[in-house]
Design an enzyme around this catalytic site. Structure first.
Site, PDB file in Angstrom:
ATOM      1  N   GLY A  19       0.895  -1.237  -0.160  1.00  0.00           N
ATOM      2  CA  GLY A  19       0.049  -0.054   0.022  1.00  0.00           C
ATOM      3  C   GLY A  19       0.847   1.332  -0.037  1.00  0.00           C
ATOM      4  N   SER A  33      12.094  -3.863 -11.624  1.00  0.00           N
ATOM      5  CA  SER A  33      12.056  -5.510 -11.409  1.00  0.00           C
ATOM      6  C   SER A  33      11.029  -5.824 -10.473  1.00  0.00           C
ATOM      7  CB  SER A  33      13.457  -6.001 -11.145  1.00  0.00           C
ATOM      8  OG  SER A  33      14.240  -5.666 -12.219  1.00  0.00           O
ATOM      9  N   ASP A  45      -4.734  -3.488  -0.952  1.00  0.00           N
ATOM     10  CA  ASP A  45      -3.883  -4.472  -0.395  1.00  0.00           C
ATOM     11  C   ASP A  45      -4.373  -5.900  -0.738  1.00  0.00           C
ATOM     12  OD1 ASP A  45      -1.811  -2.504  -0.502  1.00  0.00           O
ATOM     13  OD2 ASP A  45      -1.466  -3.034   1.750  1.00  0.00           O
ATOM     14  N   PRO A  46      -4.432  -6.406  -1.916  1.00  0.00           N
ATOM     15  CA  PRO A  46      -4.576  -7.958  -1.783  1.00  0.00           C
ATOM     16  C   PRO A  46      -3.974  -8.738  -0.891  1.00  0.00           C
ATOM     17  CG  PRO A  46      -3.919  -7.155  -4.128  1.00  0.00           C
ATOM     18  CD  PRO A  46      -3.763  -5.935  -3.196  1.00  0.00           C
ATOM     19  N   HIS A  47      -2.638  -8.259  -0.394  1.00  0.00           N
ATOM     20  CA  HIS A  47      -2.052  -9.095   0.863  1.00  0.00           C
ATOM     21  C   HIS A  47      -2.803  -8.776   2.123  1.00  0.00           C
ATOM     22  CE1 HIS A  47       1.421  -5.827   0.826  1.00  0.00           C
ATOM     23  NE2 HIS A  47       0.276  -5.495   1.706  1.00  0.00           N
ATOM     24  N   THR A  70      -5.738   1.829   9.820  1.00  0.00           N
ATOM     25  CA  THR A  70      -5.088   1.060  10.203  1.00  0.00           C
ATOM     26  C   THR A  70      -5.329   0.784  11.828  1.00  0.00           C
ATOM     27  OG1 THR A  70      -3.042   2.241  10.431  1.00  0.00           O
ATOM     28  CG2 THR A  70      -3.304   0.641   8.425  1.00  0.00           C
ATOM     29  N   TYR A 121      16.262  -0.458 -24.129  1.00  0.00           N
ATOM     30  CA  TYR A 121      16.584  -1.970 -24.060  1.00  0.00           C
ATOM     31  C   TYR A 121      15.301  -2.932 -23.484  1.00  0.00           C
ATOM     32  CZ  TYR A 121      18.021  -1.457 -19.200  1.00  0.00           C
ATOM     33  OH  TYR A 121      17.940  -1.006 -17.896  1.00  0.00           O
TER      34      TYR A 121
END
Length: 648
Positions: free
Chosen positions: A157, A446, A394-396, A302, A425
């Site tokens: 998140g 990544s 948040d899927p987690h 939260t 590239y």
């Protein structure tokens, strides 16, 4: 898009189980996942010879390397079993972490062995498509038009919030740049300088399309803050609720906005943004000619699980547009409760009317009649999500997918043009629709394609409506409300000559329960805080023995610095005087996100509550024994650490 699903969903068949009840199936599927990958490897160009010979595999050095590998894994397993947190157990009532779906774990393992990198379509053709499809699933759940919207997976998140602010920041400086360029200033010549500071998001995005038609978009984009840097006088103020996640403070630092340009929005006694004070702040800024960068609303805080009234935020923006011709960007931080939107969608993924929704819940025993959820204002908040500019989810968390899997959804994909970059590239320039490009339009580089596979598989098995995810999330809401009722009505807990009462904060909008214990004759708020801090210490990982703990929770300190006098309401509810609050100005509470789905059965829940109540007695007895040994005057818990915190 997500698939329709049989309403006869069995929730217990989705998870490995608190006692690994589904271990046989899970092992079979793990074996299948690994076997399929090995088959893929061995079948890739079968004409190629094997590089490892049978003679080498039986050599001493080869066998020794395998033995060492086994030893490393044995040690790792020991470490994990000794100190990991049992999120799967109903004894865990702490942070927003629950069990994970078997299908997402299996899909993650299956995809992980292929090691796709979703930064580039060239290195992840399968999982990049799965990520974009899953992002659109979430967009559709929130009510966005999937033809125009865009969403993707982030590490969490925090990064999703960063991306929301990133696009808001770049969008904010577009109008001024257009007004200063000779070839484009005619597009906004009808706008006053004051109106240029707060243009509606849709109008700004329409300008992007016009700039592209004139072939000057890239030049203009490079003249915005993206190219020339941040100019605080143009960006203006970031309006964030007092209940904010800490990521917003970091975001203001990272994006050069400056934390002094964050304006906190006061909350009401339910820890929702106070809509009246919010309106006063916004109108005052506009009337003074100030620029508003963005307004943040929270769907599931939260600390207490509060859900801001998003419909009031939307109504305020509309008022500003109609009254002043000025507007602002709206981002909703729904990292915690976003998936609960699935509870409002029918099997056709249509948002249901409130009365029809309640009727369906009762008819199918999803949420029993004696449980008041959702409140009408919560319903209206979720119904209004389709009007905001971007959403973090948040899927987690409530998606029950393993880490790391946050996500952001954007209502209009044209906004990506303001942040996209290209590395020759890595990216294919001819993909004008950004269908296969992720790395060019996101904050991260990544990124694991396995997370996309896990989320995609979860969405395939569990549709984002009340027949899928809705049922799983509802089970936690039901358990939380039953727990609320039990704690509210629990008799005094007597430990020797002491009596303790459990207090609970007002019924939450979601399933975060905040509660505390108070010795009934103790008038010291400092002592109350120290008592609950000590309970946390022996009921959390801080004890250093999470696996053997019979109850695990989390905690938080609600203080004046963050919330003003709002925590005073709970302090007074616990029986502390106004003078005590003025002296201490903070109250320590235990915090439990009730994400367990295990007790939708009433009989099982009663057994669970009986065990939990005995644990409370056990912990209080331990504390009384500890303190009486240290003090000849009876219960007198060390409060020095709290005094230090207050001074700090």
């Amino acid at each position: 898009m997500t698939k329709s699903f049989n309403p006869n969903l069995n929730i217990n068949a989705l998870f490995l189980g608190t006692k690994s009840e589904n271990s046989v199936f899970f092992r079979e599927m793990i074996d299948y996942s690994v076997s399929e990958h090995m088959h893929w490897r061995s079948g890739f160009h079968p004409e190629d010879s094997a590089l490892v010979t049978s003679i080498e595999r039986y050599s001493p050095e080869y066998r020794e390397t395998l033995y060492k590998t086994e030893g490393v894994l044995n040690r790792l397993s020991s470490k994990l079993k000794n100190t990991s947190i049992p999120f799967f157990s109903p004894r865990y009532l702490g942070h927003i972490s629950g069990d994970t779906l078997m299908v997402s774990n299996l899909a993650y393992v299956m995809a992980m062995m292929y090691n796709p990198n979703n930064c580039s379509y060239e290195s992840s053709p399968t999982t990049t498509e799965l990520e974009l499809e899953s992002g659109l699933d979430l967009c559709h759940m929130f009510g966005y038009n999937s033809q125009n919207a865009w969403g993707h997976i982030t590490s969490g998140g925090t990064v999703a919030n960063y991306e929301g602010l990133w696009v808001a920041r770049n969008l904010k400086t577009l109008s001024f740049t257009i007004s200063q360029h000779p070839a484009t200033k005619d597009l906004v010549s009808h706008k006053s300088r004051k109106q240029l500071k707060n243009m509606p998001t849709v109008e700004l995005l329409d300008l992007i399309s016009k700039l592209k038609e004139r072939g000057i978009f890239s030049e203009i984009r490079n003249m915005t803050c993206r190219g020339t840097g941040v100019k605080p006088e143009i960006l203006g103020k970031l309006l964030v609720p007092q209940s904010k996640h800490y990521s917003w403070l970091k975001a203001a630092d990272i994006f050069g906005i400056g934390q002094e340009n964050i304006i906190p929005l006061p909350v009401n006694k339910y820890y929702q943004t106070d809509s009246t004070k919010m309106r006063d702040i916004v109108l005052n800024l506009i009337e003074k000619g100030e620029s508003i960068l963005a307004m943040i609303a929270v769907v599931g805080t939260t600390e207490v699980g509060a859900i801001d009234q998003v419909d009031k935020v939307i109504a305020l923006r509309q008022e500003c547009e109609e009254r002043y011709g000025e507007s602002f960007y709206i981002h909703v931080d729904a990292a915690y409760a976003g998936y609960a939107c699935s509870l409002f969608l029918n099997e056709k993924n249509e948002f249901m009317e409130y009365d029809d929704l309640l009727h369906y819940y009762r008819q199918h025993n999803i949420i029993p009649e004696n449980i008041n959820w959702p409140k009408p204002e919560v319903y209206q908040s979720f119904k209004s999500l389709k009007f905001v500019d971007s959403i973090t989810v948040d899927p987690h968390k409530m998606g029950f997918v393993q880490y790391a899997a946050g996500a952001i959804c954007m209502r209009d994909r044209r906004i990506l043009d303001l942040i996209s970059s290209h590395a020759a590239y890595v990216f294919e320039e001819n993909d004008n629709n950004n269908n296969g490009l992720l790395g060019s339009s996101i904050m991260e580089g990544s990124k694991a394609g396995a997370a996309a596979a896990a989320l995609w598989a979860a969405h395939q098995l569990l549709p984002l409506n009340f027949n899928g995810y809705g049922k799983v999330i509802a089970a936690g809401i039901v358990t939380a409300n039953r727990l609320l009722d039990k704690i509210t009505n629990i008799p005094l807990i007597k430990i020797g000559k002491y009596c303790f009462k459990m207090h609970i904060m007002p019924a939450p909008d979601f399933h975060m329960i905040n509660f505390s214990f108070k010795e009934i004759n103790d008038t010291s708020l400092l002592n109350h805080n120290a008592l609950n801090k000590r309970i946390y210490e022996i009921c959390s990982y801080s004890s250093g023995r999470a696996y053997t703990n019979d109850f695990l929770t989390s905690s938080t300190m609600l203080d004046y610095k963050e919330y003003g006098d709002i925590p005073k309401y709970y302090s007074e509810q616990c029986g502390f005087s106004h003078h005590e609050w003025e002296e201490i100005r903070c109250i320590y509470v235990l915090r439990a996100a009730v994400m367990t789905h295990s007790f939708h059965n009433v009989e099982h829940f009663e057994e669970y509550w009986k065990e939990l109540k005995s644990i409370f007695v056990k912990k209080l007895t331990q504390i009384v024994d500890e303190e009486e040994k240290k003090s000849i005057n009876g219960l007198s818990i060390d409060t020095s650490f709290l005094i230090k915190e207050k001074i700090a």
